[in-house]
Design a protein around this motif. Structure first.
Motif, PDB file in Angstrom:
ATOM      1  N   VAL A  87       0.858  -1.180   0.000  1.00  0.00           N
ATOM      2  CA  VAL A  87       0.000   0.000   0.000  1.00  0.00           C
ATOM      3  C   VAL A  87       0.894   1.229   0.000  1.00  0.00           C
ATOM      4  CG1 VAL A  87      -1.904  -1.139   1.212  1.00  0.00           C
ATOM      5  CG2 VAL A  87      -0.101  -0.031   2.534  1.00  0.00           C
ATOM      6  N   PRO A  88       0.368   2.364  -0.436  1.00  0.00           N
ATOM      7  CA  PRO A  88       1.159   3.603  -0.407  1.00  0.00           C
ATOM      8  C   PRO A  88       1.579   3.949   1.016  1.00  0.00           C
ATOM      9  CG  PRO A  88      -0.806   3.869  -1.763  1.00  0.00           C
ATOM     10  CD  PRO A  88      -0.936   2.551  -1.069  1.00  0.00           C
ATOM     11  N   PRO A  89       2.712   4.637   1.176  1.00  0.00           N
ATOM     12  CA  PRO A  89       3.201   4.973   2.532  1.00  0.00           C
ATOM     13  C   PRO A  89       2.179   5.723   3.374  1.00  0.00           C
ATOM     14  CG  PRO A  89       4.914   5.372   0.899  1.00  0.00           C
ATOM     15  CD  PRO A  89       3.672   5.040   0.137  1.00  0.00           C
ATOM     16  N   ALA A  90       1.470   6.678   2.768  1.00  0.00           N
ATOM     17  CA  ALA A  90       0.486   7.434   3.548  1.00  0.00           C
ATOM     18  C   ALA A  90      -0.629   6.518   4.050  1.00  0.00           C
ATOM     19  CB  ALA A  90      -0.094   8.569   2.702  1.00  0.00           C
ATOM     20  N   LEU A  91      -1.087   5.618   3.186  1.00  0.00           N
ATOM     21  CA  LEU A  91      -2.124   4.676   3.588  1.00  0.00           C
ATOM     22  C   LEU A  91      -1.585   3.700   4.629  1.00  0.00           C
ATOM     23  CD1 LEU A  91      -4.959   3.569   3.258  1.00  0.00           C
ATOM     24  CD2 LEU A  91      -4.148   2.179   1.344  1.00  0.00           C
ATOM     25  N   PHE A  92      -0.311   3.326   4.496  1.00  0.00           N
ATOM     26  CA  PHE A  92       0.311   2.427   5.472  1.00  0.00           C
ATOM     27  C   PHE A  92       0.351   3.075   6.853  1.00  0.00           C
ATOM     28  CE2 PHE A  92       4.129   0.947   7.719  1.00  0.00           C
ATOM     29  CZ  PHE A  92       3.878  -0.416   7.762  1.00  0.00           C
ATOM     30  N   ASP A  93       0.704   4.349   6.911  1.00  0.00           N
ATOM     31  CA  ASP A  93       0.729   5.055   8.194  1.00  0.00           C
ATOM     32  C   ASP A  93      -0.664   5.155   8.803  1.00  0.00           C
ATOM     33  OD1 ASP A  93       3.431   5.387   7.906  1.00  0.00           O
ATOM     34  OD2 ASP A  93       3.269   7.391   7.021  1.00  0.00           O
ATOM     35  N   MET A  94      -1.678   5.411   7.953  1.00  0.00           N
ATOM     36  CA  MET A  94      -3.045   5.494   8.466  1.00  0.00           C
ATOM     37  C   MET A  94      -3.500   4.144   9.016  1.00  0.00           C
ATOM     38  SD  MET A  94      -6.642   6.305   6.516  1.00  0.00           S
ATOM     39  CE  MET A  94      -6.727   4.604   5.942  1.00  0.00           C
ATOM     40  N   LEU A  95      -3.187   3.063   8.303  1.00  0.00           N
ATOM     41  CA  LEU A  95      -3.566   1.727   8.765  1.00  0.00           C
ATOM     42  C   LEU A  95      -2.865   1.373  10.071  1.00  0.00           C
ATOM     43  CD1 LEU A  95      -3.584  -0.266   5.393  1.00  0.00           C
ATOM     44  CD2 LEU A  95      -5.559   0.528   6.721  1.00  0.00           C
ATOM     45  N   GLN A  96      -1.621   1.803  10.217  1.00  0.00           N
ATOM     46  CA  GLN A  96      -0.896   1.552  11.458  1.00  0.00           C
ATOM     47  C   GLN A  96      -1.553   2.269  12.628  1.00  0.00           C
ATOM     48  OE1 GLN A  96       1.744  -0.231  12.499  1.00  0.00           O
ATOM     49  NE2 GLN A  96       2.024  -1.290  10.564  1.00  0.00           N
ATOM     50  N   ARG A  97      -1.966   3.519  12.404  1.00  0.00           N
ATOM     51  CA  ARG A  97      -2.638   4.248  13.483  1.00  0.00           C
ATOM     52  C   ARG A  97      -3.978   3.604  13.840  1.00  0.00           C
ATOM     53  NH1 ARG A  97      -0.741   8.860  10.623  1.00  0.00           N
ATOM     54  NH2 ARG A  97      -2.815   9.167   9.718  1.00  0.00           N
ATOM     55  N   LEU A  98      -4.742   3.247  12.809  1.00  0.00           N
ATOM     56  CA  LEU A  98      -6.017   2.577  13.062  1.00  0.00           C
ATOM     57  C   LEU A  98      -5.816   1.239  13.764  1.00  0.00           C
ATOM     58  CD1 LEU A  98      -7.971   3.264   9.729  1.00  0.00           C
ATOM     59  CD2 LEU A  98      -8.295   4.359  11.953  1.00  0.00           C
ATOM     60  N   PHE A  99      -4.762   0.546  13.393  1.00  0.00           N
ATOM     61  CA  PHE A  99      -4.472  -0.750  14.008  1.00  0.00           C
ATOM     62  C   PHE A  99      -4.144  -0.579  15.487  1.00  0.00           C
ATOM     63  CE2 PHE A  99      -1.376  -4.395  14.557  1.00  0.00           C
ATOM     64  CZ  PHE A  99      -2.374  -5.339  14.730  1.00  0.00           C
ATOM     65  N   ARG A 100      -3.360   0.440  15.818  1.00  0.00           N
ATOM     66  CA  ARG A 100      -3.033   0.691  17.227  1.00  0.00           C
ATOM     67  C   ARG A 100      -4.289   1.034  18.034  1.00  0.00           C
ATOM     68  NH1 ARG A 100       1.655   3.202  14.903  1.00  0.00           N
ATOM     69  NH2 ARG A 100       0.611   5.244  14.961  1.00  0.00           N
ATOM     70  N   TRP A 101      -5.122   1.896  17.469  1.00  0.00           N
ATOM     71  CA  TRP A 101      -6.369   2.221  18.163  1.00  0.00           C
ATOM     72  C   TRP A 101      -7.278   0.995  18.261  1.00  0.00           C
ATOM     73  CZ3 TRP A 101      -7.640   6.099  21.151  1.00  0.00           C
ATOM     74  CH2 TRP A 101      -6.929   7.304  21.052  1.00  0.00           C
ATOM     75  N   GLY A 102      -7.248   0.138  17.235  1.00  0.00           N
ATOM     76  CA  GLY A 102      -8.035  -1.086  17.274  1.00  0.00           C
ATOM     77  C   GLY A 102      -7.580  -2.019  18.379  1.00  0.00           C
ATOM     78  N   ILE A 103      -6.267  -2.082  18.613  1.00  0.00           N
ATOM     79  CA  ILE A 103      -5.746  -2.911  19.704  1.00  0.00           C
ATOM     80  C   ILE A 103      -6.241  -2.392  21.053  1.00  0.00           C
ATOM     81  CG2 ILE A 103      -3.641  -3.611  20.915  1.00  0.00           C
ATOM     82  CD1 ILE A 103      -2.208  -3.629  18.235  1.00  0.00           C
ATOM     83  N   VAL A 104      -6.177  -1.069  21.233  1.00  0.00           N
ATOM     84  CA  VAL A 104      -6.637  -0.474  22.495  1.00  0.00           C
ATOM     85  C   VAL A 104      -8.128  -0.724  22.695  1.00  0.00           C
ATOM     86  CG1 VAL A 104      -6.921   1.688  23.756  1.00  0.00           C
ATOM     87  CG2 VAL A 104      -4.813   1.264  22.459  1.00  0.00           C
ATOM     88  N   LEU A 105      -8.906  -0.475  21.628  1.00  0.00           N
ATOM     89  CA  LEU A 105     -10.356  -0.661  21.736  1.00  0.00           C
ATOM     90  C   LEU A 105     -10.702  -2.133  21.961  1.00  0.00           C
ATOM     91  CD1 LEU A 105     -13.178   0.563  21.544  1.00  0.00           C
ATOM     92  CD2 LEU A 105     -13.089   0.211  19.062  1.00  0.00           C
ATOM     93  N   GLY A 106     -10.006  -3.030  21.261  1.00  0.00           N
ATOM     94  CA  GLY A 106     -10.267  -4.456  21.439  1.00  0.00           C
ATOM     95  C   GLY A 106      -9.954  -4.922  22.849  1.00  0.00           C
ATOM     96  N   ALA A 107      -8.819  -4.463  23.397  1.00  0.00           N
ATOM     97  CA  ALA A 107      -8.465  -4.835  24.771  1.00  0.00           C
ATOM     98  C   ALA A 107      -9.488  -4.310  25.763  1.00  0.00           C
ATOM     99  CB  ALA A 107      -7.071  -4.313  25.106  1.00  0.00           C
TER     100      ALA A 107
END
Length: 380
Positions: free
Chosen positions: A112-132
């Protein structure tokens, strides 16, 4: 021959004139704000509905003069919820952090493009917090649902019976392990509940940890098999070791559950339970502790062979010793001469059945009958 999109005219199919990264279709910050706002509204609705239910029940129990009973139940539910939620959070949070840190890195093959990769990483981190957070709430709710079992345990009282010979009141104990009957009524259900809760918590933690590894590595364009490191092996060893200790604890509980066995001719411990399943459970406890310690030690050695070998040995022993061996004893030793094998256990079943229905406390009295002095039945 070489083709050039841009050519001499300066034309390019890309808006900026080069093959740079395309712009994102949406602002991730704005999307996150809307998600958090929607989650906050849902949370507020749930809390208000819960408070409405509590207030309604409080008024109802107050009209029946049982407000203190309801408040006791409510208090027990609340502290069980917070204990369950905090214990699960303490279990899943460090594992999630370790899994995320050990699986992050530079993209191996950009998908994926770098900008999209950074957005997915941020969403993934928030997803981990929300899931926990959501999983902690779920396990807190599960724990709070066991309020009745916990209150029975806290208010445990010993069982007594009357000695048939002396008439004295003595503790009521089982004939096998010599524990007071209160242990099986009050304590054993709590042990089963805690063990089952821990089993679920450890399994969910392992699934969540594996998911973090797989997703984070997949975002980098790789696979778990290609990106496996010794740190991941150590992490897996610790989790498997903890899981094995929880399972081994269930074997210890199963020893006392033998008194509720339905596998024999009678309800309760039978010949196969005492002479096959009991030794098998004790063997599996020792083996489980040894393999569990070996898996924890593998956090230092970091060998996949120790994981496969240790877990494989335990699985084989659980099948052969825990299942096959008792079945063979029942089939070839007990079944051909069942009455002789069960002769020592049948009287126990009869004795405790009489105690349960208070048949052992029936007073037997003799009454003298007067003889009939006249009529057709004279002398009878």
């Amino acid at each position: 021959m070489q083709f050039n999109f841009q050519g001499n005219s300066g034309w390019s199919p890309f808006p900026t004139g080069d093959s740079g990264t395309p712009s994102l279709p949406m602002d991730p910050g704005r999307l996150l704000k809307w998600v958090l706002l929607l989650g906050g509204v849902i949370f507020l609705v749930v809390i208000l509905n819960l408070l409405r239910s509590i207030y309604t029940n409080l008024l109802w129990f107050d009209t029946l003069d049982y407000q203190g009973v309801y408040l006791k139940v409510l208090q027990t539910k609340v502290w069980l919820f917070f204990v369950g939620a905090m214990v699960f959070a303490a279990l899943v949070t460090p594992n999630a952090i370790v899994a995320y840190r050990q699986s992050r890195g530079e993209p191996v093959m950009p998908i994926v493009p770098p900008a999209l990769f950074d957005m997915l990483q941020r969403l993934f981190r928030w997803g981990i917090v929300l899931g926990a957070l959501l999983l902690s709430i779920a396990f807190g709710v599960i724990a709070s649902g066991q309020w009745e079992t916990m209150l029975r345990f806290v208010n445990e009282v010993p069982f007594t019976t009357t000695d048939a010979a002396s008439g004295a009141v003595i503790p009521a104990v089982d004939p096998v392990f010599h524990k007071n009957i209160s242990f099986y009524v009050f304590t054993l259900p709590v042990l089963n509940t805690v063990q089952g809760w821990l089993m679920g918590a450890v399994i969910v933690t392992m699934v969540a940890t594996t998911s973090i590894y797989v997703i984070n590595i997949s975002l980098r364009g790789s696979t778990l098999a290609l990106s496996l490191t010794t740190q991941m092996v150590a992490h897996a060893s610790v989790l498997l070791g903890i899981l094995l200790f929880v399972i081994t604890w269930s074997y210890w509980i199963d020893i006392y559950e033998l008194l509720f066995s339905r596998g024999g001719t009678i309800f309760g411990a039978s010949y196969t339970d005492m002479n096959a399943r009991l030794p098998a459970l004790r063997f599996l406890i020792v083996l489980g502790i040894i393999v569990g310690l070996l898996l924890l030690a593998n956090a230092y050695f970091r060998s996949t062979k120790i994981i496969v070998g240790g877990f494989g040995l335990w699985v084989a022993a659980a099948i052969i010793v825990g299942t096959v061996y008792p079945t063979l004893v029942q089939r070839f030793q007990v079944a051909p001469n069942e009455l002789a094998r069960e002769r020592a256990y049948i009287p126990r079943n009869i004795e405790f059945t009489r105690q349960a229905f208070a048949l052992d406390r029936i007073a037997v009295e003799e009454y003298g009958l007067a003889s009939i002095s006249s009529g057709e039945l004279q002398g009878q």
